[in-house]
Design an enzyme around this catalytic site. Structure first.
Site, PDB file in Angstrom:
ATOM      1  N   CYS A  72     155.720 100.847  10.094  1.00 48.66           N
ATOM      2  CA  CYS A  72     154.633 100.359  10.938  1.00 48.66           C
ATOM      3  C   CYS A  72     153.394 100.998  10.327  1.00 48.66           C
ATOM      4  CB  CYS A  72     154.824 100.817  12.380  1.00 48.66           C
ATOM      5  SG  CYS A  72     153.346 100.595  13.409  1.00 48.66           S
ATOM      6  N   CYS A 112     150.245  94.823   8.692  1.00 45.83           N
ATOM      7  CA  CYS A 112     151.007  95.041   9.922  1.00 45.83           C
ATOM      8  C   CYS A 112     152.427  94.566   9.663  1.00 45.83           C
ATOM      9  CB  CYS A 112     150.372  94.228  11.047  1.00 45.83           C
ATOM     10  SG  CYS A 112     151.319  94.210  12.567  1.00 45.83           S
TER      11      CYS A 112
HETATM   12  N1  DGL Z   1     150.593  98.313  13.021  1.00 44.29           N
HETATM   13  C1  DGL Z   1     151.587  97.373  13.420  1.00 44.29           C
HETATM   14  C2  DGL Z   1     152.789  97.363  12.516  1.00 44.29           C
HETATM   15  O1  DGL Z   1     152.675  97.680  11.358  1.00 44.29           O
HETATM   16  C3  DGL Z   1     151.888  97.111  14.873  1.00 44.29           C
HETATM   17  C4  DGL Z   1     151.584  98.097  15.936  1.00 44.29           C
HETATM   18  C5  DGL Z   1     151.596  97.440  17.312  1.00 44.29           C
HETATM   19  O2  DGL Z   1     150.621  96.732  17.620  1.00 44.29           O
HETATM   20  O3  DGL Z   1     152.600  97.571  18.034  1.00 44.29           O
HETATM   21  O4  DGL Z   1     153.859  97.007  12.907  1.00 44.29           O
END
Ligand code: DGL
Length: 264
Positions: free
Chosen positions: A189, A75
């Site tokens: 993301c 993440c």
């Molecule tokens: N998948 C996450 C990232 O890489 C965050 C997505 C979220 O929960 O807003 O930033």
């Protein structure tokens, strides 16, 4: 000698599956525990203080319970905010996910690229640092989109999503001054590579999309080189709050060999 310790991958939702896929391709003999913090989802609209209060403590609990050999924060939002704190708190290797600005700078021909992430990620000083170090000669435009995170979650749940939604997200980047020069977009993301095809189909011109997944997989393979693996590798998806799993979501998880589901 067999070593049953899994690799633990952590995200706010299904995004980390875009990191799990290239990792499993390199390390098929490993067991994986994939954690979706659906109880804290979404991260991208939260403050730095909220992420810092939640993620290190949660990872501490998960490590106690699952005893992994390595933790991957799959993440960007959590990594750009709490990677250092998590590394300081845990006594095992922690791999983070940072925007793939270096590969984008290497590949952009027009010397103009976009960084598409969550609102929380694109405002991080970490992104300024990476841009200054690796893309000083490039125009780097940023756009934060909570909507695109929702669209990726919806797609994996089996809900229909629409080309206009993706077009609107890309406009937030491409319609900025200088945006017409962009030839490359960093998917900063982990949810976004899950909708890369939809983004490509909605783009007004061909764009190159880059993400950190393959690089993270290589890093994990490097850090676990020479280790023993379980006799029978397993895959488990852990949610931090009760969730109604649709058939589509269960089959998306199963396609990543996450056959067991549990709630923390
Ligand atoms: N998948 C996450 C990232 O890489 C965050 C997505 C979220 O929960 O807003 O930033």
């Amino acid at each position: 000698m067999a070593d049953d310790r899994p690799i633990l991958m952590f995200d706010s939702g299904v995004g980390g599956l875009s990191v799990l896929a290239p990792t499993r391709a390199l390390l098929p003999a490993a067991s994986y525990v994939y954690v979706a913090d659906n109880g804290g989802f979404p991260y991208g609209t939260k403050s730095e203080a909220e992420i810092a209060a939640r993620v290190p403590a949660l990872l501490g609990r998960l490590v106690e319970r699952h005893r992994p050999r390595l933790v991957t924060i799959a993440c960007n939002t959590a990594s750009t905010i709490v990677l250092a704190a998590v590394r300081a708190a845990l006594d095992l290797p922690v791999v983070g996910t940072v925007p793939a600005i270096k590969p984008a700078a290497e590949q952009s021909v027009t010397r103009a690229f976009g960084v598409l992430g969550t609102d929380a990620t694109v405002r991080q000083p970490y992104v300024d640092d990476l841009s200054a170090r690796f893309a000083a000669d490039c125009l780097v435009l940023r756009h934060g989109s909570a909507r695109l995170v929702e669209l990726a979650e919806a797609k994996l749940r089996g809900d229909r999503t629409y080309v206009d939604d993706y077009r609107a997200v890309l406009s937030g980047l491409l319609d900025q001054p200088g945006g017409e020069r962009i030839d490359t977009v960093v998917l900063a993301c982990t949810h976004f590579p899950l909708v890369a095809e939809e983004l490509a189909a909605a783009a007004p011109r061909p764009l190159r999309f880059v993400d950190g997944g393959p690089g993270i997989a290589r890093r994990i393979a490097h850090l676990t080189q020479g280790q023993c693996w379980p006799k029978a590798p397993s895959g488990e998806a852990v949610f931090t709050a009760p969730i109604e799993t649709s058939d589509a979501l269960r089959s998306a998880l199963a396609s990543h060999s996450l056959d067991r589901l549990s709630i923390l």
